[in-house]
Design a protein around this motif. Sequence first.
Motif, PDB file in Angstrom:
ATOM      1  N   VAL A  54       0.841  -1.201   0.000  1.00 21.10           N
ATOM      2  CA  VAL A  54       0.000   0.000   0.000  1.00 21.10           C
ATOM      3  C   VAL A  54       0.876   1.250   0.000  1.00 21.10           C
ATOM      4  O   VAL A  54       0.682   2.173  -0.812  1.00 21.10           O
ATOM      5  N   ALA A  55       1.850   1.293   0.908  1.00 22.29           N
ATOM      6  CA  ALA A  55       2.707   2.477   1.021  1.00 22.29           C
ATOM      7  C   ALA A  55       3.553   2.677  -0.223  1.00 22.29           C
ATOM      8  O   ALA A  55       3.729   3.815  -0.707  1.00 22.29           O
ATOM      9  N   ILE A  56       4.090   1.594  -0.772  1.00 22.37           N
ATOM     10  CA  ILE A  56       5.007   1.711  -1.915  1.00 22.37           C
ATOM     11  C   ILE A  56       4.259   2.111  -3.181  1.00 22.37           C
ATOM     12  O   ILE A  56       4.729   2.943  -3.962  1.00 22.37           O
ATOM     13  N   VAL A  57       3.078   1.549  -3.393  1.00 31.49           N
ATOM     14  CA  VAL A  57       2.295   1.954  -4.570  1.00 31.49           C
ATOM     15  C   VAL A  57       1.823   3.399  -4.412  1.00 31.49           C
ATOM     16  O   VAL A  57       1.822   4.175  -5.376  1.00 31.49           O
ATOM     17  N   ALA A  58       1.438   3.786  -3.191  1.00 32.03           N
ATOM     18  CA  ALA A  58       1.057   5.181  -2.958  1.00 32.03           C
ATOM     19  C   ALA A  58       2.224   6.118  -3.240  1.00 32.03           C
ATOM     20  O   ALA A  58       2.054   7.204  -3.825  1.00 32.03           O
ATOM     21  N   GLN A  59       3.433   5.719  -2.838  1.00 32.05           N
ATOM     22  CA  GLN A  59       4.615   6.529  -3.136  1.00 32.05           C
ATOM     23  C   GLN A  59       4.832   6.643  -4.642  1.00 32.05           C
ATOM     24  O   GLN A  59       5.165   7.722  -5.158  1.00 32.05           O
ATOM     25  N   ALA A  60       4.634   5.532  -5.361  1.00 31.48           N
ATOM     26  CA  ALA A  60       4.801   5.564  -6.812  1.00 31.48           C
ATOM     27  C   ALA A  60       3.789   6.503  -7.463  1.00 31.48           C
ATOM     28  O   ALA A  60       4.129   7.284  -8.362  1.00 31.48           O
ATOM     29  N   VAL A  61       2.529   6.437  -7.013  1.00 29.58           N
ATOM     30  CA  VAL A  61       1.497   7.330  -7.548  1.00 29.58           C
ATOM     31  C   VAL A  61       1.855   8.784  -7.245  1.00 29.58           C
ATOM     32  O   VAL A  61       1.732   9.664  -8.104  1.00 29.58           O
ATOM     33  N   TRP A  62       2.312   9.032  -6.035  1.00 37.71           N
ATOM     34  CA  TRP A  62       2.697  10.386  -5.612  1.00 37.71           C
ATOM     35  C   TRP A  62       3.806  10.931  -6.518  1.00 37.71           C
ATOM     36  O   TRP A  62       3.707  12.043  -7.050  1.00 37.71           O
ATOM     37  N   GLY A  63       4.876  10.163  -6.689  1.00 34.14           N
ATOM     38  CA  GLY A  63       6.000  10.626  -7.487  1.00 34.14           C
ATOM     39  C   GLY A  63       5.672  10.757  -8.957  1.00 34.14           C
ATOM     40  O   GLY A  63       6.024  11.743  -9.607  1.00 34.14           O
ATOM     41  N   GLY A  93      -3.145   2.848  10.101  1.00 31.47           N
ATOM     42  CA  GLY A  93      -2.078   3.555  10.803  1.00 31.47           C
ATOM     43  C   GLY A  93      -0.697   3.075  10.389  1.00 31.47           C
ATOM     44  O   GLY A  93       0.221   3.890  10.165  1.00 31.47           O
ATOM     45  N   LEU A  94      -0.523   1.759  10.278  1.00 32.83           N
ATOM     46  CA  LEU A  94       0.779   1.232   9.873  1.00 32.83           C
ATOM     47  C   LEU A  94       1.090   1.616   8.432  1.00 32.83           C
ATOM     48  O   LEU A  94       2.225   2.016   8.119  1.00 32.83           O
ATOM     49  N   ALA A  95       0.102   1.512   7.545  1.00 33.56           N
ATOM     50  CA  ALA A  95       0.324   1.904   6.149  1.00 33.56           C
ATOM     51  C   ALA A  95       0.701   3.376   6.051  1.00 33.56           C
ATOM     52  O   ALA A  95       1.594   3.754   5.278  1.00 33.56           O
ATOM     53  N   LEU A  96       0.053   4.224   6.840  1.00 35.10           N
ATOM     54  CA  LEU A  96       0.368   5.651   6.833  1.00 35.10           C
ATOM     55  C   LEU A  96       1.782   5.900   7.338  1.00 35.10           C
ATOM     56  O   LEU A  96       2.532   6.725   6.769  1.00 35.10           O
ATOM     57  N   LEU A 100       8.687   6.489   3.707  1.00 32.28           N
ATOM     58  CA  LEU A 100       9.193   6.551   2.337  1.00 32.28           C
ATOM     59  C   LEU A 100       9.281   7.980   1.816  1.00 32.28           C
ATOM     60  O   LEU A 100      10.292   8.380   1.213  1.00 32.28           O
ATOM     61  N   ILE A 101       8.226   8.765   2.034  1.00 35.05           N
ATOM     62  CA  ILE A 101       8.128  10.090   1.426  1.00 35.05           C
ATOM     63  C   ILE A 101       8.944  11.134   2.187  1.00 35.05           C
ATOM     64  O   ILE A 101       9.682  11.936   1.583  1.00 35.05           O
ATOM     65  N   TYR A 102       8.834  11.145   3.499  1.00 35.98           N
ATOM     66  CA  TYR A 102       9.421  12.230   4.285  1.00 35.98           C
ATOM     67  C   TYR A 102      10.731  11.843   4.982  1.00 35.98           C
ATOM     68  O   TYR A 102      11.641  12.657   5.093  1.00 35.98           O
ATOM     69  N   TRP A 103      10.822  10.595   5.443  1.00 36.53           N
ATOM     70  CA  TRP A 103      12.059  10.159   6.076  1.00 36.53           C
ATOM     71  C   TRP A 103      13.051   9.632   5.054  1.00 36.53           C
ATOM     72  O   TRP A 103      14.227   9.435   5.376  1.00 36.53           O
ATOM     73  N   LYS A 104      12.578   9.378   3.845  1.00 39.52           N
ATOM     74  CA  LYS A 104      13.433   8.924   2.742  1.00 39.52           C
ATOM     75  C   LYS A 104      14.150   7.616   3.058  1.00 39.52           C
ATOM     76  O   LYS A 104      15.302   7.397   2.651  1.00 39.52           O
ATOM     77  N   LEU A 105      13.470   6.740   3.780  1.00 43.60           N
ATOM     78  CA  LEU A 105      14.075   5.446   4.076  1.00 43.60           C
ATOM     79  C   LEU A 105      14.050   4.560   2.835  1.00 43.60           C
ATOM     80  O   LEU A 105      13.155   4.656   1.989  1.00 43.60           O
ATOM     81  N   ALA A 106      15.035   3.684   2.709  1.00 40.61           N
ATOM     82  CA  ALA A 106      15.096   2.761   1.581  1.00 40.61           C
ATOM     83  C   ALA A 106      13.922   1.790   1.637  1.00 40.61           C
ATOM     84  O   ALA A 106      13.498   1.381   2.722  1.00 40.61           O
ATOM     85  N   PRO A 107      13.389   1.408   0.477  1.00 41.20           N
ATOM     86  CA  PRO A 107      12.234   0.504   0.477  1.00 41.20           C
ATOM     87  C   PRO A 107      12.474  -0.804   1.237  1.00 41.20           C
ATOM     88  O   PRO A 107      11.563  -1.316   1.885  1.00 41.20           O
TER      89      PRO A 107
END
Length: 397
Positions: free
Chosen positions: A121-130, A364-367, A373-380
Amino acid sequence: MSNKTSLFEILKVSFQLGLTSFGGPVAHLGYFHEEYVKRRKWMDERSYADLVALCQFLPGPASSQVGMGIGYMRGGVLGAILAWLGFTLPSALGLTLFAYLCQGLDVGGMGWIHGLKLAAVAIVAQAVWGMGKNLIPDRSRATIAILTCITMLLFNSALIQVALIVAAGLLGSWLYKNAASVTISNAQIEPAATSSNHKKLAICCLIAFFGLLVLLPLLRSVYPSQWLAIIDSFYRSGSLVFGGGHVMLPLLEKEVVPSGWMGQEQFLAGYGATQAIPGPLSTFASYLGFVIHGWGGAAVATIVIFLPAFLLVMGALPFWEMLRKQPKVRGALLAINASVVGILLAALYDPVWVSAVKTPGDFGLALALFGALIYWKLAPWIVVIAAAGGGMLLTFI
């Protein structure tokens, strides 16, 4: 340097990159630039930029195509194959082993597997965002993305996806024929690639690309077999990927889940695991192939999903100078890229969101993972490990 030594070097260097290239396609291009341009000086800055522009222009996994192109310039067709093999093998083996270890497990009932689904969920959301920020910067392209998303949600099928991509291309060739622009250099990618022999090979590759795209579904309907179905499904998915490896998610889901080859639980668990290893995202096919038909299925799915990318790179290199100057072609690409943002946005909702987010704790965990990913820039891969641990903790809440 002998040709044999040169080919071995291509394989060795690409294999090292396959072991260490975390972070997705954009990061891969950075690793390639550091290794091939700065360190080994196999090509200059302008030629590399031109090759990247070509591979971003074509459908398919861009970073893998860049690697194939560099291998082709260095060692011909065999060099391209070895560059692909070296870069792909580590992640393909890793995901196949993951699928092997998960055999017989109740993936739906395991906390860490549920965490992998939330990581998706988080990774696909990041892809959509970028992708949204880069590919839909104006009102008209945002409209294309939104209409594509709504259509996919209402009429969810592989045929509709193809129709939407084609319609977007036709619209873009008219709508953006004057405004379209692609940042390119003035350098030839490789002067030798314009020779008559290279052009003959290119034409054969292009004929093979389109011929297989038409012929495989026909053969599948006339001679039904699981192997032919696997080849057709993964070849078609690899042929229609515009905008990066994440776009394969909805394409592959429509091929493997409705057919009964696997459930969405297995599908999303594998997608989450794909983010934790280096190398190309398209090796997700290795996991899927193993779930469908064991080790043989993993090998066939991996080769077939990359085959369209290989044929397109070999087919387009000699004609890139002519192709990139066509305004209608560039305009079509602008609209197609906008439409794939809409397709990926629809996939974020179904199957990713509806299959993973069931409780407030899940959300909550997905958020938290999305923020990492988006703000802390942690590696996937770090986020995926955290997701697996978080999924286990949720089982106790």
